[in-house]
Write a protein that holds these residues in place. Sequence first.
Motif, mmCIF file in Angstrom:
data_model
loop_
_atom_site.group_PDB
_atom_site.id
_atom_site.type_symbol
_atom_site.label_atom_id
_atom_site.label_comp_id
_atom_site.label_asym_id
_atom_site.label_seq_id
_atom_site.Cartn_x
_atom_site.Cartn_y
_atom_site.Cartn_z
ATOM 1 N N ASN A 40 55.900 80.281 24.681
ATOM 2 C CA ASN A 40 55.630 78.887 24.348
ATOM 3 C C ASN A 40 56.219 77.952 25.397
ATOM 4 O O ASN A 40 57.203 78.275 26.054
ATOM 5 N N PHE A 41 55.618 76.790 25.507
ATOM 6 C CA PHE A 41 56.052 75.739 26.419
ATOM 7 C C PHE A 41 57.321 75.090 25.879
ATOM 8 O O PHE A 41 57.450 74.850 24.682
ATOM 9 N N ASP A 42 58.259 74.787 26.776
ATOM 10 C CA ASP A 42 59.523 74.149 26.398
ATOM 11 C C ASP A 42 59.397 72.640 26.613
ATOM 12 O O ASP A 42 59.583 72.145 27.717
ATOM 13 N N TYR A 43 59.098 71.923 25.536
ATOM 14 C CA TYR A 43 58.889 70.482 25.624
ATOM 15 C C TYR A 43 60.162 69.724 25.958
ATOM 16 O O TYR A 43 60.104 68.686 26.622
ATOM 17 N N ASN A 44 61.310 70.196 25.515
ATOM 18 C CA ASN A 44 62.576 69.542 25.861
ATOM 19 C C ASN A 44 62.826 69.597 27.368
ATOM 20 O O ASN A 44 63.187 68.593 27.983
ATOM 21 N N GLN A 45 62.645 70.766 27.950
ATOM 22 C CA GLN A 45 62.850 70.920 29.394
ATOM 23 C C GLN A 45 61.810 70.107 30.172
ATOM 24 O O GLN A 45 62.130 69.469 31.176
ATOM 25 N N PHE A 46 60.581 70.131 29.711
ATOM 26 C CA PHE A 46 59.514 69.345 30.336
ATOM 27 C C PHE A 46 59.888 67.865 30.329
ATOM 28 O O PHE A 46 59.744 67.174 31.342
ATOM 29 N N TRP A 47 60.385 67.364 29.200
ATOM 30 C CA TRP A 47 60.782 65.965 29.091
ATOM 31 C C TRP A 47 61.869 65.620 30.115
ATOM 32 O O TRP A 47 61.797 64.591 30.784
ATOM 33 N N LYS A 48 62.848 66.517 30.236
ATOM 34 C CA LYS A 48 63.939 66.281 31.193
ATOM 35 C C LYS A 48 63.409 66.153 32.619
ATOM 36 O O LYS A 48 63.858 65.309 33.395
ATOM 37 N N ILE A 49 62.446 66.983 32.970
ATOM 38 C CA ILE A 49 61.889 66.963 34.324
ATOM 39 C C ILE A 49 60.955 65.764 34.518
ATOM 40 O O ILE A 49 61.058 65.033 35.492
ATOM 41 N N ALA A 50 60.041 65.550 33.575
ATOM 42 C CA ALA A 50 59.020 64.510 33.722
ATOM 43 C C ALA A 50 59.596 63.099 33.691
ATOM 44 O O ALA A 50 58.997 62.172 34.244
ATOM 45 N N THR A 51 60.757 62.927 33.074
ATOM 46 C CA THR A 51 61.353 61.595 32.969
ATOM 47 C C THR A 51 62.299 61.280 34.136
ATOM 48 O O THR A 51 63.028 60.294 34.097
ATOM 49 N N HIS A 52 62.272 62.134 35.159
ATOM 50 C CA HIS A 52 63.059 61.891 36.378
ATOM 51 C C HIS A 52 62.164 62.089 37.597
ATOM 52 O O HIS A 52 61.302 62.960 37.610
ATOM 53 N N SER A 53 62.370 61.278 38.619
ATOM 54 C CA SER A 53 61.594 61.448 39.844
ATOM 55 C C SER A 53 62.177 62.593 40.666
ATOM 56 O O SER A 53 63.225 63.147 40.336
ATOM 57 N N ALA A 54 61.494 62.937 41.730
ATOM 58 C CA ALA A 54 61.883 64.078 42.566
ATOM 59 C C ALA A 54 63.308 63.966 43.087
ATOM 60 O O ALA A 54 63.998 64.966 43.259
ATOM 61 N N ASP A 55 63.775 62.735 43.316
ATOM 62 C CA ASP A 55 65.140 62.555 43.808
ATOM 63 C C ASP A 55 66.185 62.554 42.688
ATOM 64 O O ASP A 55 67.366 62.342 42.934
ATOM 65 N N GLY A 56 65.731 62.769 41.450
ATOM 66 C CA GLY A 56 66.655 62.849 40.319
ATOM 67 C C GLY A 56 66.904 61.538 39.607
ATOM 68 O O GLY A 56 67.573 61.503 38.574
ATOM 69 N N SER A 57 66.348 60.448 40.132
ATOM 70 C CA SER A 57 66.571 59.159 39.471
ATOM 71 C C SER A 57 65.719 59.062 38.206
ATOM 72 O O SER A 57 64.590 59.552 38.167
ATOM 73 N N PRO A 58 66.274 58.435 37.166
ATOM 74 C CA PRO A 58 65.529 58.347 35.904
ATOM 75 C C PRO A 58 64.308 57.442 36.019
ATOM 76 O O PRO A 58 64.304 56.462 36.773
#
Length: 164
Positions: free
Chosen positions: A26-44
Motif C-alpha cells: 500500500n501507498f504511504d500517504y503520511n510519507q507522501f505528504w511529508k515529501i509533497a509539502t516540501h520543495s526539493a531544497d527542503g523548504s516547506p
Amino acid sequence: MPANNVVILVDVQNIYYTCRQAFGRNFDYNQFWKIATHSADGSPRKVVKAIAYAVDRGDEKQKQFQNILRAIGFQVKLKPYIQRADGTAKGDWDVGITLDAVEYAAEADTLVLASGDGDFGILVQRLQHKFRTRVEVYGAEPLTADSLIAAADQFVAIKPTLLL
C-alpha cells in the motif's frame, strides 16, 4: 515569487491498484505528504488545496482510511461505487480531478498529481502552458503512462520509501 504554493491531488483508486500490482504493498500517504509539502531544497510549501479522490463503497475499513486521509490534511471527495449489470464497475474521477486542477492551478506554483493515468498528460500540458504551473507526478513507474511521465516537469517514481 518563491515557488512555495502547492496543490496536491491524489487519484486514490489509481494509486491503490498500481501500488498493489507493482509492489504488492500500500501507498504511504503520511510519507507522501511529508515529501509533497516540501520543495526539493527542503523548504516547506504552503498547501493551497489537497484533495484525495476516492470511490465510496460504504464499508467500515474504507471509512477509517478516509478519516486517516482527512487527519493528514486531505479533503476527501467521494463518488459512489457503481456496479454495472454486466459485472464491470465504474468509479472514475478523471473529470473531477481535471476540473479541480484547472480551478486551483492559478493559486499554485506547483501542482502535485498522484496518478499514473495517461489521460492526465493533456491536463499537465494545459496547466503548464496556461497557468505556468510546475507539475510533479507521482506514480508506480511500471504502470504509469509514458505520456504522463513525459509531460510532467518532474516524475517521482513510487519507491519502497513511499510504501507501507
